[in-house]
Design an enzyme around this catalytic site. Structure first.
Site, PDB file in Angstrom:
ATOM      1  N   GLY A   1      20.090 -26.538  16.662  1.00 18.27           N
ATOM      2  CA  GLY A   1      19.286 -27.632  16.127  1.00 18.27           C
ATOM      3  C   GLY A   1      18.657 -28.485  17.215  1.00 18.27           C
ATOM      4  O   GLY A   1      17.873 -29.393  16.945  1.00 18.27           O
TER       5      GLY A   1
ATOM      6  N   PRO B   1      12.175 -27.655  25.634  1.00 15.45           N
ATOM      7  CA  PRO B   1      10.776 -27.469  26.062  1.00 15.45           C
ATOM      8  C   PRO B   1      10.561 -26.005  26.424  1.00 15.45           C
ATOM      9  O   PRO B   1      11.381 -25.403  27.127  1.00 15.45           O
ATOM     10  CB  PRO B   1      10.658 -28.370  27.294  1.00 15.45           C
ATOM     11  CG  PRO B   1      11.768 -29.367  27.150  1.00 15.45           C
ATOM     12  CD  PRO B   1      12.886 -28.624  26.472  1.00 15.45           C
TER      13      PRO B   1
ATOM     14  N   ASP C   1      15.810 -25.193  35.078  1.00 15.36           N
ATOM     15  CA  ASP C   1      16.787 -24.116  34.993  1.00 15.36           C
ATOM     16  C   ASP C   1      17.520 -23.982  36.324  1.00 15.36           C
ATOM     17  O   ASP C   1      16.891 -23.761  37.369  1.00 15.36           O
ATOM     18  CB  ASP C   1      16.087 -22.789  34.664  1.00 15.36           C
ATOM     19  CG  ASP C   1      17.092 -21.672  34.509  1.00 15.36           C
ATOM     20  OD1 ASP C   1      17.687 -21.570  33.423  1.00 15.36           O
ATOM     21  OD2 ASP C   1      17.314 -20.918  35.480  1.00 15.36           O
TER      22      ASP C   1
ATOM     23  N   TYR D   1      22.791 -20.294  42.839  1.00 11.43           N
ATOM     24  CA  TYR D   1      21.553 -20.518  43.597  1.00 11.43           C
ATOM     25  C   TYR D   1      21.818 -21.402  44.821  1.00 11.43           C
ATOM     26  O   TYR D   1      20.969 -21.501  45.710  1.00 11.43           O
ATOM     27  CB  TYR D   1      20.461 -21.160  42.729  1.00 11.43           C
ATOM     28  CG  TYR D   1      20.058 -20.375  41.496  1.00 11.43           C
ATOM     29  CD1 TYR D   1      20.371 -19.026  41.369  1.00 11.43           C
ATOM     30  CD2 TYR D   1      19.355 -20.987  40.460  1.00 11.43           C
ATOM     31  CE1 TYR D   1      20.012 -18.319  40.229  1.00 11.43           C
ATOM     32  CE2 TYR D   1      18.989 -20.276  39.321  1.00 11.43           C
ATOM     33  CZ  TYR D   1      19.327 -18.945  39.212  1.00 11.43           C
ATOM     34  OH  TYR D   1      18.967 -18.247  38.085  1.00 11.43           O
TER      35      TYR D   1
ATOM     36  N   LYS E   1      24.443 -22.130  34.961  1.00  5.94           N
ATOM     37  CA  LYS E   1      25.054 -20.838  34.632  1.00  5.94           C
ATOM     38  C   LYS E   1      26.391 -20.646  35.350  1.00  5.94           C
ATOM     39  O   LYS E   1      26.542 -21.045  36.508  1.00  5.94           O
ATOM     40  CB  LYS E   1      24.108 -19.695  35.026  1.00  5.94           C
ATOM     41  CG  LYS E   1      22.690 -19.883  34.527  1.00  5.94           C
ATOM     42  CD  LYS E   1      21.773 -18.718  34.808  1.00  5.94           C
ATOM     43  CE  LYS E   1      20.334 -19.115  34.529  1.00  5.94           C
ATOM     44  NZ  LYS E   1      19.698 -19.844  35.646  1.00  5.94           N
TER      45      LYS E   1
ATOM     46  N   HIS F   1      26.230 -16.070  33.387  1.00 10.62           N
ATOM     47  CA  HIS F   1      25.101 -15.590  34.201  1.00 10.62           C
ATOM     48  C   HIS F   1      24.877 -14.078  34.076  1.00 10.62           C
ATOM     49  O   HIS F   1      23.742 -13.610  34.021  1.00 10.62           O
ATOM     50  CB  HIS F   1      25.337 -15.978  35.670  1.00 10.62           C
ATOM     51  CG  HIS F   1      24.084 -16.139  36.458  1.00 10.62           C
ATOM     52  ND1 HIS F   1      23.931 -17.057  37.459  1.00 10.62           N
ATOM     53  CD2 HIS F   1      22.906 -15.489  36.396  1.00 10.62           C
ATOM     54  CE1 HIS F   1      22.724 -16.969  37.968  1.00 10.62           C
ATOM     55  NE2 HIS F   1      22.081 -16.023  37.338  1.00 10.62           N
TER      56      HIS F   1
ATOM     57  N   LYS G   1       9.387 -20.100  38.773  1.00 16.49           N
ATOM     58  CA  LYS G   1       9.912 -20.827  39.933  1.00 16.49           C
ATOM     59  C   LYS G   1       8.791 -21.138  40.900  1.00 16.49           C
ATOM     60  O   LYS G   1       7.949 -20.265  41.196  1.00 16.49           O
ATOM     61  CB  LYS G   1      10.967 -19.967  40.646  1.00 16.49           C
ATOM     62  CG  LYS G   1      11.470 -20.541  41.955  1.00 16.49           C
ATOM     63  CD  LYS G   1      10.717 -19.997  43.179  1.00 16.49           C
ATOM     64  CE  LYS G   1      11.112 -20.697  44.462  1.00 16.49           C
ATOM     65  NZ  LYS G   1      10.350 -20.214  45.642  1.00 16.49           N
ATOM     66  N   SER G   2       8.774 -22.342  41.393  1.00 14.86           N
ATOM     67  CA  SER G   2       7.926 -22.651  42.539  1.00 14.86           C
ATOM     68  C   SER G   2       8.460 -23.891  43.236  1.00 14.86           C
ATOM     69  O   SER G   2       9.040 -24.763  42.611  1.00 14.86           O
ATOM     70  CB  SER G   2       6.473 -22.884  42.119  1.00 14.86           C
ATOM     71  OG  SER G   2       5.692 -23.085  43.290  1.00 14.86           O
TER      72      SER G   2
ATOM     73  N   ARG H   1       1.285 -25.146  43.052  1.00 11.41           N
ATOM     74  CA  ARG H   1       1.621 -24.118  42.054  1.00 11.41           C
ATOM     75  C   ARG H   1       2.492 -24.673  40.935  1.00 11.41           C
ATOM     76  O   ARG H   1       2.419 -24.212  39.789  1.00 11.41           O
ATOM     77  CB  ARG H   1       2.283 -22.918  42.740  1.00 11.41           C
ATOM     78  CG  ARG H   1       1.300 -22.170  43.626  1.00 11.41           C
ATOM     79  CD  ARG H   1       1.767 -20.761  43.919  1.00 11.41           C
ATOM     80  NE  ARG H   1       2.740 -20.726  44.992  1.00 11.41           N
ATOM     81  CZ  ARG H   1       2.442 -20.503  46.267  1.00 11.41           C
ATOM     82  NH1 ARG H   1       1.188 -20.317  46.640  1.00 11.41           N
ATOM     83  NH2 ARG H   1       3.384 -20.458  47.181  1.00 11.41           N
TER      84      ARG H   1
ATOM     85  N   ASN I   1       1.251 -24.070  37.233  1.00 15.48           N
ATOM     86  CA  ASN I   1       2.072 -23.371  36.234  1.00 15.48           C
ATOM     87  C   ASN I   1       2.281 -24.206  34.971  1.00 15.48           C
ATOM     88  O   ASN I   1       2.675 -23.678  33.935  1.00 15.48           O
ATOM     89  CB  ASN I   1       3.424 -22.982  36.839  1.00 15.48           C
ATOM     90  CG  ASN I   1       3.278 -21.975  37.967  1.00 15.48           C
ATOM     91  OD1 ASN I   1       2.217 -21.386  38.144  1.00 15.48           O
ATOM     92  ND2 ASN I   1       4.327 -21.775  38.746  1.00 15.48           N
TER      93      ASN I   1
END
Ligand code: A2P
Length: 304
Positions: free
Chosen positions: A10, A14, A44, A49, A78, A111, A256-257, A262, A266
């Site tokens: 619910g 975005p 994200d 990472y 993740k 992940h 990703k940038s 960019r 994007n």
């Protein structure tokens, strides 16, 4: 207004988010700030990472300056493969929250559908040259994620890199249904069958590496003549066409940038529409081609 989707919990998400895989620690903070100032409300992240602390610092600065509220943002992270043990899951989640300097995550994903041997090594290799796996079922791990929802540490839970059989199994034992499956999607790896399956099960699909990520520049969908021709028709860039293609398929998409130009480019994808014919031309580029496949480095044929 940017488009949103409603998850099976619910909650709204975005449709377009900022990817942070391979974003350098030195530049990811500025990238997040630029993105939020551009209008992005979805970021994200992932523990593996190695840049969550820098993202957390940037978020803190944005909150402190009143540029955005926590409630306006949708933040995903993740669980890494070495942290699948049910006792470790809450620790891993709290470590991510601490790094991101947040009290809750909007979405927490498993992940990959494989448990590695625990420890500080992200990719623990055995002497046989294969990754060391651990005897922990995905079911045990999932129930530990459900407990995070109960505790209020995460709003929704989901998975990444799950194939249809893994999802079918998960749907059998899930008390809380997976809200999202995040997988590699671009016109060269369109994932039509998985898309239909997820739609049928009310699982939102997120397209990672929507621009093709790795590989020789000339081999990426960004360089495809069909993509380029459609871009020319609309006076937009190939990246914008690829992002638009994912949006029009009803996916969430996380290019990703760390490059400010960019990042803005994007996000400038809400004032043009690809025609049905153009969508079909892009669909026809599918060649089941992944750019992100750890099978070789792990010594596990993950997608086979
Ligand atoms: P950079 O961070 O320097 O902008 P994906 O999201 O598919 O994994 O793609 C990310 C890669 O594509 C990164 O190398 C990123 O580099 C690059 N990239 C991001 N946005 C664009 C764009 N609009 N045009 C061309 N390359 C882009």
């Amino acid at each position: 207004m940017q488009p949103t989707l409603t998850l099976n919990t619910g909650v709204t998400i975005p449709q377009l988010g900022l990817g942070t895989w391979k974003s350098e620690t030195a530049s990811v903070g500025e990238a997040v700030k630029t993105a939020v100032r551009t209008g992005y409300r979805h970021v994200d992240c992932a523990h593996v990472y190695g840049n969550e602390a820098e993202i957390g610092e940037a978020l803190q600065d944005l909150f402190a300056a009143g540029e955005v509220n926590r409630e306006e943002l949708f933040i995903t992270s993740k669980l890494w493969n070495t942290d699948h043990h049910p006792d470790t899951v809450p620790l891993a989640c709290r470590r991510t929250l601490e790094n991101l300097r947040l009290e809750y995550l909007d979405l927490y994903l498993v992940h990959w559908g494989v448990a590695f041997a625990p420890g500080s090594e992200k990719n623990p290799m055995g002497e046989d040259g294969r990754i060391k796996t651990e005897n922990i079922s995905l079911q045990e791990t999932w129930h530990a994620l459900e407990a995070l929802v109960d505790e209020g540490l995460v709003r929704s839970i989901g998975v990444a890199n799950y194939t249809t059989p893994l999802l079918i199994d998960l749907l059998n034992y899930a008390r809380i249904q997976p809200a999202v499956n995040q997988v590699e999607i671009h016109p060269y790896n369109a994932q039509f069958a998985l898309t239909e399956f997820c739609r049928d099960k009310n699982i939102t699909l997120t397209a990672y590496s929507p621009l093709g990520s790795f590989g020789e520049a000339s081999e990426k969908p960004l360089a495809d003549p069909v993509v380029k021709a459609i871009a020319k028709t609309h006076s937009v860039t190939p990246a914008q066409v690829l992002i638009r293609w994912s949006l029009q398929r009803g996916l969430t998409v996380i290019p990703k940038s760390t490059n400010p130009k960019r990042i803005a480019e994007n996000f400038a994808v809400f004032d043009f529409t690809l025609s049905q014919e153009e969508m079909e031309q892009l669909h026809s580029l599918d060649q089941h081609r992944r750019f992100v496949d750890p099978s070789e480095s792990w010594g596990i044929p993950y997608f086979s």
